[in-house]
Design an enzyme around this catalytic site. Structure first.
Site, PDB file in Angstrom:
ATOM      1  N   CYS A  90      21.216  67.265  46.165  1.00  0.00           N
ATOM      2  CA  CYS A  90      20.901  68.424  47.000  1.00  0.00           C
ATOM      3  C   CYS A  90      22.182  69.070  47.538  1.00  0.00           C
ATOM      4  CB  CYS A  90      19.926  68.042  48.109  1.00  0.00           C
ATOM      5  SG  CYS A  90      19.190  69.490  48.883  1.00  0.00           S
ATOM      6  N   HIS A 221      15.498  65.378  45.163  1.00  0.00           N
ATOM      7  CA  HIS A 221      15.904  64.167  45.899  1.00  0.00           C
ATOM      8  C   HIS A 221      15.396  62.884  45.252  1.00  0.00           C
ATOM      9  CE1 HIS A 221      17.588  65.931  49.653  1.00  0.00           C
ATOM     10  NE2 HIS A 221      16.870  66.973  49.265  1.00  0.00           N
ATOM     11  N   GLU A 223      16.256  59.909  45.915  1.00  0.00           N
ATOM     12  CA  GLU A 223      16.098  58.844  46.922  1.00  0.00           C
ATOM     13  C   GLU A 223      14.746  58.965  47.642  1.00  0.00           C
ATOM     14  OE1 GLU A 223      17.656  61.591  47.388  1.00  0.00           O
ATOM     15  OE2 GLU A 223      17.677  62.198  49.489  1.00  0.00           O
TER      16      GLU A 223
END
Lengths: 274, 183
Positions: A90, A221, A223
């Protein structure tokens, strides 16, 4: 002297460093959160770097523009030369694009900026900040250490959270598209169409690697889809359909396990010189 | 057709400007920049309004809709930017806009539904006004130096204000000529 630790770099305005650290650690790699002004000698001891999401310097001028010019980036340039893994997520992706670390169309890193990340815009109309679940698929997974465990044309669910996520490519960068690993937005059937492009990005690009494959910049993202519990039940994905079974069986790993495991294996096996 | 040019800027400290100046002077090590100010330049085109009517329409759009600026936080001025840096040195201004034009038609529709004002087109760009200490440099040499060291971010080592992959810039006439129209 080798290091098997990853540094997650915390810039002023980063806000995803802790969840990124948790995902990396869950997949077996030691990981520290280090500040942007940490001494270069300390940073050089790490075996890889992750630039997390957030709003470094409040996106002043352009997202990533100021962070990309900080002295800490010199350490990343050295790490790139040494072949260490560098992942930008990001805002980290925006910073890597502002440094020219992706896609590096020249044989040697020239510091030239070849890719811009600009406002989400479909057919010239600004579509504002996007916060939603999308799917991506990988093209040429073998071209990057981060994507080598994925299969091409597999629709992988992942959330996006950005206002400036539309890739615009220079001529040099456009010529690299068929030579580097890419993540491209697609639908749940792995079809990349205009309808599956959430922000008007060129060629549905969600992320791209450098030509050597050790640097990867990705706008969505990973994660936030690293654990099965993070996958919403309503997604049209095998991951959502099997979520409760997996959770009952005690499974925790999510669809982006392969990315973090690939980074871990590279750091542990290749043992990049520190 | 009547076209109105307006400039808006933050009332309080513009932190983007502070950071840009810091980056230019301390990271890119460019010594000539004394002050930097940032404005948004707006261009409104109206199909069937006289000049005074068009100016009044722009005032209404700015103060009543909150679509384009927040008048609690931003000042606006017609024709010339407000609160320009006070300096005896030359001021050079550039206007930065995306290479692919933004389509404002949905905004024009929103403005019409809220105020009944019919705007034919809107365009916006970011204006950076640089207050400089030119030393012995001519204006042409100064512009050349600015392009290379401050404006065009061709490389991470040089320039920051414009990303040449997605943005373009134009010089605006300097303050001495009394206008900030495109040079």
């Amino acid at each position: 002297m080798y290091s098997d630790k990853i540094a997650v770099i915390q810039f002023p305005g980063s806000n995803c460093e802790y969840e990124t650290q948790r995902a990396i650690a869950h997949y077996g790699l030691a990981c520290d959160i280090v500040r942007w002004n940490t001494a270069a000698d300390t940073l050089r001891q790490y075996g890889g770097f992750v630039l997390p999401g957030g709003f470094s310097y409040q996106d002043r001028i352009r997202s990533g523009a100021i962070a990309a010019r900080l002295p800490i980036l010199e350490v990343l340039f050295e790490a790139n030369e040494a072949g260490k893994p560098i992942l930008g997520i990001c805002n980290g992706c925006q910073i890597l694009c502002e440094t020219g670390l992706v896609p590096q169309s020249q044989d040697h890193y020239s510091h030239s900026i070849e890719v811009a990340l600009t406002h989400n815009e479909i057919l010239g109309q600004r579509v504002g900040f996007k916060c939603e679940w999308t799917y991506v698929k990988v093209a040429r997974p073998e071209q990057s250490l981060f994507t080598r465990y994925f299969e091409a044309n597999e629709a992988i669910p992942i959330p996006i959270n950005h206002g400036e996520g539309r890739f615009v490519l220079s001529e040099n960068a456009a010529q690299m598209l068929n030579h580097v690993a890419l993540f491209q937005y697609c639908d749940s059937q792995a079809q990349s169409t205009a309808a599956s492009n959430p922000n008007g990005t060129t060629a549905n690009i969600a992320g791209l690697a450098n030509r050597r494959g050790n640097v990867f910049a990705i706008m969505p993202h990973p994660e936030r889809a690293a654990f099965i519990k993070q996958i919403p039940d309503w997604l049209q994905s095998n991951w959502a359909q099997t979520k409760s079974t997996r959770l009952t069986a005690g499974e925790t790993n999510g669809p982006w396990e392969k990315l973090f495991v690939a980074m871990r294996d590279h750091v542990l096996e290749a043992k990049v010189p520190a | 057709m009547t076209t109105i040019t307006a400039f808006s800027t933050l009332i309080n400290q513009d932190l983007a400007c502070v950071s840009a100046r810091e980056a230019i002077t301390h990271i890119l090590n460019y010594p000539r920049l004394r002050q930097l100010k940032r404005y948004t330049q707006w261009e409104f085109t109206f199909g069937n309004l006289t000049l005074p009517e068009a100016e009044s329409a722009v005032t209404t759009i700015f103060t009543k809709t909150f679509f384009l600026i927040n008048p609690n936080k931003e000042n606006y001025a017609l024709r010339l930017p407000a609160n320009l840096p006070k300096s005896s040195g030359p001021q050079i201004a550039i206007s930065v806009r995306p290479k692919s034009p933004v389509n404002w038609s949905a905004m024009c529709t929103k403005i019409k539904s809220k105020t009944s004002i019919e705007v034919s087109s809107i365009a916006s760009s970011t204006v950076w006004v640089m207050d400089l200490n030119p030393g012995e440099l001519s204006e042409e040499a100064l512009r050349e130096e600015l392009t290379e060291r401050v404006i065009l971010a061709g490389s991470v080592k040089q320039g920051i204000l414009v990303n040449p992959v997605s943005e373009q810039f134009e010089w605006l006439e300097t303050r001495a000529t009394g206008t900030y129209a495109v040079a």
